[in-house]
Motif scaffolding. Structure first.
Motif, PDB file in Angstrom:
ATOM      1  N   ALA A  45      -3.153  13.759  -1.269  1.00 58.74           N
ATOM      2  CA  ALA A  45      -3.617  12.388  -1.050  1.00 58.74           C
ATOM      3  C   ALA A  45      -5.118  12.278  -1.298  1.00 58.74           C
ATOM      4  O   ALA A  45      -5.816  13.271  -1.508  1.00 58.74           O
ATOM      5  CB  ALA A  45      -3.280  11.943   0.370  1.00 58.74           C
ATOM      6  N   ILE A  46      -5.607  11.027  -1.280  1.00 59.42           N
ATOM      7  CA  ILE A  46      -7.053  10.804  -1.390  1.00 59.42           C
ATOM      8  C   ILE A  46      -7.740  11.523  -0.234  1.00 59.42           C
ATOM      9  O   ILE A  46      -7.259  11.509   0.907  1.00 59.42           O
ATOM     10  CB  ILE A  46      -7.363   9.295  -1.367  1.00 59.42           C
ATOM     11  N   SER A  82      -9.499   9.795   5.423  1.00 59.66           N
ATOM     12  CA  SER A  82      -8.469   9.297   6.338  1.00 59.66           C
ATOM     13  C   SER A  82      -7.897   7.969   5.872  1.00 59.66           C
ATOM     14  O   SER A  82      -8.609   7.115   5.353  1.00 59.66           O
ATOM     15  CB  SER A  82      -9.056   9.139   7.751  1.00 59.66           C
ATOM     16  N   ARG A  83      -6.611   7.797   6.073  1.00 59.48           N
ATOM     17  CA  ARG A  83      -5.917   6.549   5.768  1.00 59.48           C
ATOM     18  C   ARG A  83      -4.963   6.238   6.917  1.00 59.48           C
ATOM     19  O   ARG A  83      -4.403   7.144   7.540  1.00 59.48           O
ATOM     20  CB  ARG A  83      -5.108   6.675   4.480  1.00 59.48           C
ATOM     21  N   PRO A  84      -4.730   4.940   7.221  1.00 60.88           N
ATOM     22  CA  PRO A  84      -3.749   4.612   8.255  1.00 60.88           C
ATOM     23  C   PRO A  84      -2.343   4.981   7.797  1.00 60.88           C
ATOM     24  O   PRO A  84      -2.044   4.997   6.599  1.00 60.88           O
ATOM     25  CB  PRO A  84      -3.899   3.095   8.412  1.00 60.88           C
ATOM     26  N   GLY A 142       0.784  -1.226   0.000  1.00 57.61           N
ATOM     27  CA  GLY A 142       0.000   0.000   0.000  1.00 57.61           C
ATOM     28  C   GLY A 142       0.813   1.271   0.000  1.00 57.61           C
ATOM     29  O   GLY A 142       0.264   2.358  -0.174  1.00 57.61           O
ATOM     30  N   GLN A 183       1.985   1.972   7.314  1.00 56.55           N
ATOM     31  CA  GLN A 183       2.907   1.605   6.231  1.00 56.55           C
ATOM     32  C   GLN A 183       3.943   2.700   5.997  1.00 56.55           C
ATOM     33  O   GLN A 183       5.111   2.419   5.721  1.00 56.55           O
ATOM     34  CB  GLN A 183       2.136   1.353   4.931  1.00 56.55           C
TER      35      GLN A 183
END
Length: 254
Positions: free
Chosen positions: A75-76, A79-81, A44, A84
């Motif tokens: 970014a998209i 929210s994203r973790p 990812g 990574q």
């Protein structure tokens, strides 16, 4: 100019530092790479760099009101973790330039070992031999023109699956679509010991075909190897179990 350095962008700075492909070229304005491929990061992770802020079109930037202030992001827009990303950062800091180079050069050396051994096993022409100055730590080969060894690379790929290896065979893109190749990509974890076992299994497979020539060669679809143009070669569907109402035993239970 944008450089899509998906895998090589993680390798070249450490293994081929004199190769000029990046911002040393005046026309290069942005570079992207996939950290989950050779960046040693979880699936990812991908990242992109711009030479200058003005090279990023403003139309591609989302401006969000976050905690009372404007936050611009490429970014998209949700929210994203970040686990990574933290893992990627940790690898760069913990391993450093020397540590990353050692990991990647070990991959190249294993690929070069495989290429050397595979060239001795059959009537193969090497298209990629794992040389860090030429490309990825990969081995790609095809059957020599005019040679009929009694099997195809699709047969060989299928035979290796019997031993637990997935070494895909597939045809090349347009204008060379009649040329099948077979490919091994070496990443961290494919040790020299495993490479030696793979060579032994390749030798067994070729010896099998010497005793049992193939009368009806397999097609690319029949060989069942992975490629990006189709999903898994086999899907298994199981009927959903019948659930008993709450408080009642399931049919057939004691």
């Amino acid at each position: 100019m944008h450089v899509d350095a998906a895998s090589g962008g993680c390798l070249a700075p450490f293994c081929a530092p004199d190769l000029v492909w990046d911002f040393r070229l005046p026309r290069v304005k942005s570079i992207s790479a996939s950290g989950h491929k050779f960046g040693l990061a979880p699936l990812g992770v991908g990242w992109i760099l711009w030479r200058d802020k003005k090279d990023l079109p403003d139309d591609l930037v989302f401006k969000s009101n976050y905690l009372g202030g404007e936050m611009p992001t490429f970014a998209i827009n949700f929210s994203r973790p970040a686990g990574q990303i933290n893992a990627q950062y940790d690898n760069f800091i913990r391993l450093g330039r020397d540590g990353n180079r050692k990991v990647y050069m070990d991959c190249h050396h294993t690929a070069q070992y495989l290429a050397h051994e595979i060239a001795k096993l059959g009537p193969f022409d090497l298209l990629c031999d794992g040389d860090p100055e030429k490309g990825l730590p990969a081995v790609t080969w095809k059957i020599k023109e005019g040679v009929a060894p009694g099997y195809t690379l699709f047969d060989l790929a299928d035979r290796l699956r019997v031993r637990g290896w997935q070494v895909p065979a597939y045809t090349l893109p347009s204008n060379l679509q009649n040329v099948p190749v077979q490919r091994i990509l070496v990443r961290q974890g494919l040790t020299r010991d495993l490479a030696q076992i793979l060579i032994d299994d390749l030798r067994r497979a070729i010896a099998h075909f010497a005793k049992h020539p193939v009368n009806a060669p397999m097609t690319e679809a029949e060989a069942g190897g992975f490629n990006h143009g189709r999903g898994p070669s086999l899907w298994i569907f199981a009927p959903a179990p019948k659930l008993a109402p709450i408080g009642k035993p399931a049919p057939g239970s004691a």
